[in-house]
Scaffold this motif. Structure first.
Motif, PDB file in Angstrom:
ATOM      1  N   ALA A   1      13.936 -42.232 -12.893  1.00 45.56           N
ATOM      2  CA  ALA A   1      13.171 -42.748 -13.944  1.00 45.56           C
ATOM      3  C   ALA A   1      12.048 -43.524 -13.920  1.00 45.56           C
TER       4      ALA A   1
ATOM      5  N   ASP B   1      18.747 -50.452 -16.908  1.00 48.40           N
ATOM      6  CA  ASP B   1      17.337 -50.798 -17.534  1.00 48.40           C
ATOM      7  C   ASP B   1      17.642 -51.218 -18.900  1.00 48.40           C
TER       8      ASP B   1
ATOM      9  N   SER C   1      20.225 -46.564 -14.274  1.00 52.08           N
ATOM     10  CA  SER C   1      21.105 -46.374 -15.303  1.00 52.08           C
ATOM     11  C   SER C   1      21.056 -45.116 -16.167  1.00 52.08           C
ATOM     12  N   HIS C   2      19.774 -44.537 -15.649  1.00 52.68           N
ATOM     13  CA  HIS C   2      19.478 -43.173 -16.577  1.00 52.68           C
ATOM     14  C   HIS C   2      20.431 -41.990 -15.909  1.00 52.68           C
ATOM     15  N   ARG C   3      20.586 -40.763 -16.878  1.00 48.88           N
ATOM     16  CA  ARG C   3      21.239 -39.690 -16.203  1.00 48.88           C
ATOM     17  C   ARG C   3      20.655 -39.223 -15.080  1.00 48.88           C
ATOM     18  N   GLU C   4      19.269 -38.944 -14.854  1.00 47.24           N
ATOM     19  CA  GLU C   4      18.701 -38.387 -13.889  1.00 47.24           C
ATOM     20  C   GLU C   4      18.927 -39.363 -12.618  1.00 47.24           C
ATOM     21  N   ASP C   5      19.222 -40.766 -12.845  1.00 51.75           N
ATOM     22  CA  ASP C   5      19.228 -41.596 -11.817  1.00 51.75           C
ATOM     23  C   ASP C   5      20.686 -41.136 -11.019  1.00 51.75           C
TER      24      ASP C   5
END
Length: 365
Positions: A214, A177, A147-151
């Protein structure tokens, strides 16, 4: 030179074996300086690399300090956002050699002329894995993204790789997350209970692909999935720039030299920092000059190449300043394969089958 590492506070890794050493990146750069000096002493050249640890808040001031002290070449270990901000802050005062950030946007819409990318991009890593899986005819993928931007950026690279090489994404799922203590008994039991239920009722698939830049959940996936399927991507079979088990093409001696210096195995950040320092050393040897502008011009020229213990010379793409390099496909203890795989052809070099090719680039310097 200066090696600037920007440490962002966050949760520790899932496994204590992955805790970053205090000299992460710096140890690789030290070996690079020693290697540069081996050649440089015959030409009257002496190489130095200041080591600077910064926070996101102090990074700009620390970069200013390094430049003021005479470092016109800065090897940067930082995340995507910090790399872009520091490249803009440096402007024409320094050449940035990106030794950590993997975002494709940094090589595309957000590319900067004063940055050379030594770290491989998300697209290169995804394409390297995709080639191997397609060659094995494991072409139906169940993609789990964090759910992170880098993911999301990494997941997009896998979507593009699937379309590029003929694989099918049968379904995508988002693993949220929710925070928590991942390495306590409570956190471990919670993830053990979550993942089998989370992964059930997926369409038929050959591989589960994890996009977890992440580092939140992927390491828990193997043997916790509902269906008995292998895991790849951010866990299981992982594409990397380097692996401590690599032995081919003279790498055994290289690994030994690093381990004598650092008293630990080499990590990707160490390799990428070493490679950045070696690129500078190679350019300085050829030009017999220390002017960053001349070194940059040579590194970006068609005739520049550097050895990286990967079986072939590494060169830089002029359209996005990305270093071409083979990608290792690895498990925890071994190297499984190396991409580009045989049979994936290109009119210039097979290395350009990995990542964004010239006709696709959105970079405009």
């Amino acid at each position: 030179m200066a090696v600037l590492r920007v440490d962002r506070p966050g949760l520790p890794p899932i496994s204590r074996l992955d805790l970053p050493p205090a000299d992460l990146g710096f140890a690789g750069a030290r070996l690079g300086v020693a290697d540069d000096d081996t050649t440089g002493r015959f030409l009257g050249q002496d190489f130095e690399a200041a080591e600077i640890t910064a926070t996101p808040e102090s990074a700009a001031a620390d970069l200013d300090g390094a430049i003021a002290a005479g470092a016109g070449l800065v090897i940067l270990l930082a995340d995507d956002a910090t790399t872009l901000a520091l490249a803009d802050h440096a402007g024409d005062r320094a050449l940035i050699l990106n030794a950590r950030a993997r975002g494709d946007a940094l090589r595309g819409a957000d590319c900067r002329a004063n940055v050379i990318h030594v770290a491989p991009s998300h697209a290169m890593l995804a394409d390297a894995l995709a080639q191997f899986l397609v060659l094995k005819r494991w072409t139906r993928w169940f993609l789990v993204r964090g759910s992170h931007r880098e993911d999301g950026a990494l997941a997009d690279a896998y979507l593009h790789a699937a379309a590029k090489f003929g694989a099918t994404i049968v379904e995508q799922r988002l693993f949220e997350d929710t925070g928590g203590a991942r390495r306590t008994d409570t956190g471990h039991v919670q993830v053990q209970a979550q993942l089998p239920v989370f992964t059930q009722r997926a369409p038929d698939h050959d591989m589960m692909i994890a996009a977890d830049e992440a580092g939140i959940f992927a390491d828990y996936l193997p043997y916790q999935t509902w269906d008995a399927r292998p895991v790849a991507g951010s866990a299981g079979l992982v594409p990397r720039s380097w692996h401590p088990a690599m032995e081919a093409w003279g790498a055994s001696q290289f690994q030994d030299r690093f381990e004598r210096l650092a008293h630990r195995p080499m990590r990707e950040e160490d390799y990428q920092a070493w490679l950045a320092v070696r690129m500078v050393g190679e350019a300085a040897t050829r030009t017999r000059d220390a002017d960053p502008a001349r070194l940059r011009a040579l590194m970006l020229s068609p005739g520049f190449e550097v050895a990286g213990f990967k079986g072939q010379k590494l060169t830089i793409r002029d359209w996005d300043h990305q270093l071409r390099q083979p990608i290792l496909l690895t498990t925890g203890a071994l190297m499984t394969s190396v991409s580009p795989q045989d049979g994936f052809l290109h009119q210039v070099t097979a290395l350009d089958t990995l990542g964004v090719d010239r006709p696709e680039t959105t970079c405009a310097f």
